[in-house]
Design an enzyme around this catalytic site. Structure first.
Site, short mmCIF file in Angstrom:
data_model
loop_
_atom_site.label_atom_id
_atom_site.label_comp_id
_atom_site.label_asym_id
_atom_site.label_seq_id
_atom_site.Cartn_x
_atom_site.Cartn_y
_atom_site.Cartn_z
N GLY A 102 0.83 -1.21 0.00
CA GLY A 102 0.00 0.00 0.00
C GLY A 102 0.86 1.25 0.00
CE1 TYR A 145 10.28 -16.54 7.32
CE2 TYR A 145 10.96 -18.63 6.33
CZ TYR A 145 11.15 -17.27 6.52
OH TYR A 145 12.21 -16.63 5.90
CB THR A 175 21.73 -15.36 3.42
OG1 THR A 175 21.18 -15.62 2.13
CG2 THR A 175 22.74 -14.24 3.32
P1 NAD Z 1 16.29 -11.01 11.07
O1 NAD Z 1 15.43 -11.64 12.11
O2 NAD Z 1 17.70 -10.70 11.42
O3 NAD Z 1 15.64 -9.66 10.54
C1 NAD Z 1 14.25 -9.45 10.45
C2 NAD Z 1 13.96 -8.04 10.93
O4 NAD Z 1 12.54 -7.79 10.80
C3 NAD Z 1 14.31 -7.82 12.41
O5 NAD Z 1 15.07 -6.64 12.57
C4 NAD Z 1 12.95 -7.71 13.09
O6 NAD Z 1 12.98 -6.91 14.27
C5 NAD Z 1 12.10 -7.11 11.97
N1 NAD Z 1 10.66 -7.35 12.13
C6 NAD Z 1 10.03 -8.53 12.33
N2 NAD Z 1 8.70 -8.33 12.41
C7 NAD Z 1 8.48 -7.00 12.24
C8 NAD Z 1 7.32 -6.17 12.22
N3 NAD Z 1 6.10 -6.68 12.37
N4 NAD Z 1 7.48 -4.83 12.01
C9 NAD Z 1 8.71 -4.29 11.84
N5 NAD Z 1 9.84 -5.03 11.86
C10 NAD Z 1 9.73 -6.36 12.06
O7 NAD Z 1 16.23 -11.98 9.80
P2 NAD Z 1 17.04 -11.92 8.41
O8 NAD Z 1 17.80 -13.17 8.29
O9 NAD Z 1 17.74 -10.63 8.28
O10 NAD Z 1 15.84 -11.99 7.36
C11 NAD Z 1 15.36 -10.82 6.73
C12 NAD Z 1 14.34 -11.19 5.67
O11 NAD Z 1 14.92 -12.06 4.69
C13 NAD Z 1 13.11 -11.91 6.23
O12 NAD Z 1 11.96 -11.46 5.56
C14 NAD Z 1 13.38 -13.35 5.88
O13 NAD Z 1 12.20 -14.09 5.72
C15 NAD Z 1 14.16 -13.24 4.58
N6 NAD Z 1 15.03 -14.41 4.38
C16 NAD Z 1 16.22 -14.53 5.02
C17 NAD Z 1 16.99 -15.67 4.84
C18 NAD Z 1 18.34 -15.85 5.50
O14 NAD Z 1 18.98 -16.87 5.29
N7 NAD Z 1 18.83 -14.90 6.27
C19 NAD Z 1 16.54 -16.69 4.00
C20 NAD Z 1 15.30 -16.55 3.38
C21 NAD Z 1 14.56 -15.39 3.55
#
Ligand code: NAD
Ligand code: UDP
Length: 310
Positions: A102, A145, A175
Site C-alpha cells: 500500500g 512462516y 544466507t
Molecule cells: P532477522 O530476524 O535478522 O531480521 C528481520 C527483521 O525484521 C528484524 O530486525 C525484526 O525486528 C524485523 N521485524 C520482524 N517483524 C516485524 C514487524 N512486524 N514490524 C517491523 N519489523 C519487524 O532476519 P534476516 O535473516 O535478516 O531476514 C530478513 C528477511 O529475509 C526476512 O523477511 C526473511 O524471511 C528473509 N530471508 C532470510 C533468509 C536468511 O537466510 N537470512 C533466507 C530466506 C529469507
C-alpha cells in the site's frame, strides 16, 4: 532516490541499509526490533541520509515525503524465532506485506519482497527451480512462516497484475555473515557459538540433510540487481554449493584447531527440509549475477565477527 527498508535493523536488512546509503540513497529503516537490534545500524545513525523508525509494520506504515523503493524484509527468519512468534510471523507476512505494498502504491514506488526457499517446503524437486510449486505442510510448525511468505508472494503478484505496479520477488536461500544474532538458533550462529565456547556442537538428526550457504554481500548484490531489473516473477538468489549439515560442522571445527567441542546428536525438527539447493540459472541470465565469496572465505569472515561478540 529514497528507499524504505522494513526489517532494516535485522541481519540482511542492515546490510541492505548500508548498501543503499553507499549508493547515495536516503534510507528509511522501519523495524519493531522483534528479532533485530539497533546495534546493527548504530554506525549508520550518524549519517543524515539515514532515518530509523520504530514501528510494527503489521499495524501500519506512514512515511512523509516521496519514496522511490520499498523493500519489505520485516519478518522473523530463523526457525527458532518464527516458532517462538508464529502469530507475528503470519501477520507480518500477510498484513505487513499488504501495508508495504500500500505504501509503495501510494508513493508510486518500486516494491521488492523478501521471499524464501521455504516456500518450496521439503522439496521433491532438486535443485529448486522457480517454476516448482513446492511441498509445504500448511499445518506443521513451519507453516506459519512458509504460508505467510506464500501469501506475501501471491498478494505481491496481485498488486503487480491488478494495479500494474513494479514489483520484484527474491527467493532467498540460506544466507550467513556478520550481524547474524548469536542466539538466533540458526545453524551457523549455533555452531560458531559452540566452537568458540567449547560447548558441544548440536547436530540435528544424522546431519545428512543439505543446505547451500550464501555469503550476505553476494545476496545484497543480487537483490540490488533484481530491484533495478524489470523482471516481476520470482528469482532465486543463493549459492548453489550444497553440503550436508554434518560437513558444515566439520568445516567449522577445522577453523578452530584445538577446540574442545565434540558433536552431539539432537532430534531432527519436524518437517526439516532434507535437501536444498537453488537453481540460479535465472539470476545468471536475467541479472548477470553469480555468488563471489566461497564458503571457506565467508566462514572465516563470519567466525571473526562471532569471535568479537561471543
Ligand atoms: P532477522 O530476524 O535478522 O531480521 C528481520 C527483521 O525484521 C528484524 O530486525 C525484526 O525486528 C524485523 N521485524 C520482524 N517483524 C516485524 C514487524 N512486524 N514490524 C517491523 N519489523 C519487524 O532476519 P534476516 O535473516 O535478516 O531476514 C530478513 C528477511 O529475509 C526476512 O523477511 C526473511 O524471511 C528473509 N530471508 C532470510 C533468509 C536468511 O537466510 N537470512 C533466507 C530466506 C529469507
Ligand atoms: N541444525 C543443526 N543444528 C543446529 C541448528 C540447525 O543441525 O544447532 C540443522 C537444521 O536441522 C537444518 C539446518 O541445520 O537441517 C539448517 O537449519 P537453520 O535453522 O539454520 O535453517 P533452515 O535452513 O532449516 O531454515
Amino acid at each position: 532516490m529514497r528507499t524504505v527498508i522494513t526489517g532494516g535493523a535485522g541481519f540482511v536488512g542492515s546490510h541492505l541499509c548500508e548498501r543503499f546509503l553507499a549508493d547515495g540513497d536516503e534510507v528509511v529503516c522501519v523495524d519493531n526490533l522483534l528479532t533485530g537490534t539497533l546495534k546493527n545500524v548504530d554506525r549508520l545513525r550518524a549519517d543524515p541520509k539515514f532515518r530509523f523508525i520504530k514501528r510494527d509494520v503489521s499495524e501500519s506504515i506512514e512515511i512523509d515525503g516521496p519514496v522511490d523503493n520499498v523493500l519489505h524484509f520485516a519478518s522473523p527468519a530463523s526457525p527458532a524465532d518464527y516458532l517462538a512468534h508464529p502469530i507475528p510471523t503470519l501477520k507480518v507476512g500477510a498484513l505487513g506485506t499488504h501495508n508495504a505494498l500500500g505504501l509503495a502504491r501510494a508513493k508510486d514506488a518500486r516494491f521488492l519482497l523478501a521471499s524464501t526457499s521455504e516456500i518450496y517446503g521439503d522439496p521433491d524437486v532438486h535443485p529448486q527451480v522457480e517454476e516448482y510449486w513446492g511441498h509445504v505442510n500448511t499445518i506443521g510448525p513451519r507453516g506459519c512462516y512458509d504460508e505467510a511468505k506464500r501469501f506475501a508472494e501471491a498478494i505481491t503478484m496481485a498488486y503487480h497484475r491488478y494495479h500494474g505496479m513494479k514489483t520484484r520477488i527474491v527467493r532467498i536461500f540460506n544466507t550467513y555473515g556478520p550481524r547474524m544474532r548469536l542466539d538466533d538458533g540458526r545453524v551457523l550462529p549455533n555452531f560458531m557459538k559452540q566452537i568458540l565456547r567449547g560447548d558441544p556442537i548440536t547436530l540435528y538428526g544424522d546431519g545428512g540433510q543439505t543446505r547451500s550457504f550464501c555469503y550476505v554481500t553476494d545476496l545484497v548484490d543480487g537483490i540490488h540487481r533484481l530491484l533495478k531489473s524489470d523482471y516481476a516473477l520470482p528469482v532465486n538468489i543463493g549459492n548453489p554449493s550444497e553440503i550436508t549439515v554434518a560437513q558444515l560442522a566439520e568445516e567449522i571445527i577445522a577453523l578452530a584447531p584445538g577446540t574442545k567441542s565434540a558433536i552431539v546428536h539432537e532430534p531432527l525438527p519436524q518437517d526439516d527440509p532434507k535437501r536444498r539447493r537453488p537453481d540460479i540459472a535465472k539470476a545468471r541470465t536475467i541479472l548477470g549475477w553469480e555468488p563471489k565469496v566461497d564458503r571457506a572465505e565467508g566462514l572465516k569472515r563470519t567466525l571473526e565477527y562471532f569471535r568479537a561478540v561471543v
